[in-house]
Design an enzyme around this catalytic site. Structure first.
Site, PDB file in Angstrom:
ATOM      1  N   LYS A   1       0.841  -1.206   0.000  1.00 46.26           N
ATOM      2  CA  LYS A   1       0.000   0.000   0.000  1.00 46.26           C
ATOM      3  C   LYS A   1       0.869   1.245   0.000  1.00 46.26           C
ATOM      4  O   LYS A   1       2.026   1.229   0.484  1.00 46.26           O
ATOM      5  CB  LYS A   1      -0.967   0.028   1.183  1.00 46.26           C
ATOM      6  CG  LYS A   1      -0.330   0.123   2.575  1.00 46.26           C
ATOM      7  CD  LYS A   1      -0.034   1.548   3.046  1.00 46.26           C
ATOM      8  CE  LYS A   1       0.771   1.560   4.337  1.00 46.26           C
ATOM      9  NZ  LYS A   1       1.587   2.712   4.573  1.00 46.26           N
TER      10      LYS A   1
ATOM     11  N   ASP B   1      -3.093  -1.520   9.301  1.00 49.86           N
ATOM     12  CA  ASP B   1      -3.095  -1.551   7.832  1.00 49.86           C
ATOM     13  C   ASP B   1      -3.631  -2.870   7.257  1.00 49.86           C
ATOM     14  O   ASP B   1      -3.743  -3.016   6.042  1.00 49.86           O
ATOM     15  CB  ASP B   1      -1.669  -1.371   7.281  1.00 49.86           C
ATOM     16  CG  ASP B   1      -1.092   0.003   7.577  1.00 49.86           C
ATOM     17  OD1 ASP B   1      -1.870   0.960   7.737  1.00 49.86           O
ATOM     18  OD2 ASP B   1       0.146   0.102   7.640  1.00 49.86           O
TER      19      ASP B   1
END
Ligand code: ATP
Length: 298
Positions: free
Chosen positions: A11, A141
């Protein structure tokens, strides 16, 4: 089914707004995540005991990745088996292309991939809601690594809502040989003047319209001053990347990986060659891409 392989993306944060530290030690975040085409593959196979095996892909340094119960993939396995009240174990193989401690949430990607892979291996049929809740317990996350695409993260980053993204964006990804500890970056952030609280409206509008120039202008990472304070050497790489002619340079998450937003794929490939000639490691990736998904049906 003997084994299952699940692929999960790295990400980046197109916007990382960080608020002052809370009483529980976490920082409130308002972030726009994007999953990009740099992946770890996790393969799980039924076994008598948990074991972790790590393979480096594309020159990634995996020397700091734990091979024992400290690896987040084992946490994911234990959490999933406890959730279902079962006593089973697996051999977990991680093929790692996401830089370690690079601010790209590689460990979180592996955790998300492990949840999905074990769920398929044992046909557990965990609901999406339960998978997201287990993911949030593993790390801020991890839910995004399940969902992928482009999404807004709030809370500690674990509350994830998809956003409209009309673009396909090209990124030059420049890793750094020496990792940065995320907690250390947050501690340095606490010692610096706190940034104005801004909301990501401009980034959201740029994504909705697929507007490259507005996006380049609106990218923001509140952790960048803290990461640069800890690692002044990153300024040199930052300047070099800026001079290649990318639209904008941005620190990835808590760093030290740096990102350059490129207008086209061709340009990104050309700029990568230039960085390689200068002795840097660099990859070209695009986003958004899918979250953790099965890639083999062995
Ligand atoms: P974040 O931005 O979420 O902190 P990061 O990309 O900076 O992530 P990771 O690559 O996820 O950092 O790893 C951080 C640390 O976690 C590593 O230094 C390593 O010791 C430990 N770790 C545990 N499991 C893993 C894993 N599967 N892959 C990588 N690191 C792991």
């Amino acid at each position: 089914m003997d084994s299952v392989t699940v692929r999960a993306p790295a990400k980046i944060n197109l916007f990382l707004g960080v608020g002052p530290v809370r009483d529980d030690g976490f920082h409130p975040l308002d972030t726009i995540y994007q999953a990009i085409s740099l992946y770890d593959d996790v393969t799980v196979t039924e076994a008598d005991a948990w074991s972790v095996h790590v393979e480096a892909i594309g020159g990634v340094d995996v020397s700091e990745v734990p091979r024992d119960e400290h690896n987040i993939v084992v946490h994911a396995g234990l959490l999933l088996t406890a959730h279902h009240g079962i006593d089973r174990c697996a051999r977990i193989e991680v093929a790692k292309a996401i830089p370690v401690a690079g601010g790209m949430a590689g460990g979180s990607a592996d955790a998300a991939a492990t949840l999905v892979a074990l769920d398929r291996l044992w046909d557990l049929r965990t609901t999406d809601e339960d998978l997201l809740a287990l993911a949030a317990r593993l790390g801020s996350d991890v839910p995004f690594a399940l969902v992928g695409g482009t999404a807004r993260g709030t809370g500690r980053g674990e509350i994830v809502d998809a956003v409209t993204d009309a673009g396909s964006w090209w990124w030059l990804v420049v890793p750094n040989a020496e990792g940065l500890s995320t907690p250390a970056v947050y501690r340095a952030f606490d010692d610096l003047p706190q940034p104005d609280s801004l909301d990501p409206a401009e980034v959201l509008a740029a994504l909705e319209h697929g507007d490259l120039i507005t996006l380049a202008d609106a990218l923001r990472n509140d952790l960048e001053p803290a990461a640069l304070a800890l690692r002044p050497d990153l300024r040199t790489t930052r300047t070099l990347l800026e001079e290649t002619g990318v639209m904008r340079v941005l620190l990835s998450g808590s760093g030290p990986t740096l990102l350059g937003l490129s207008g086209t794929h061709e340009l990104a490939l050309r700029l990568r060659e230039r960085l390689l000639d200068d002795g840097y490691q660099a990859w070209v990736a695009h986003g958004p891409v899918a979250g953790a998904h099965e890639v083999s049906y062995a």
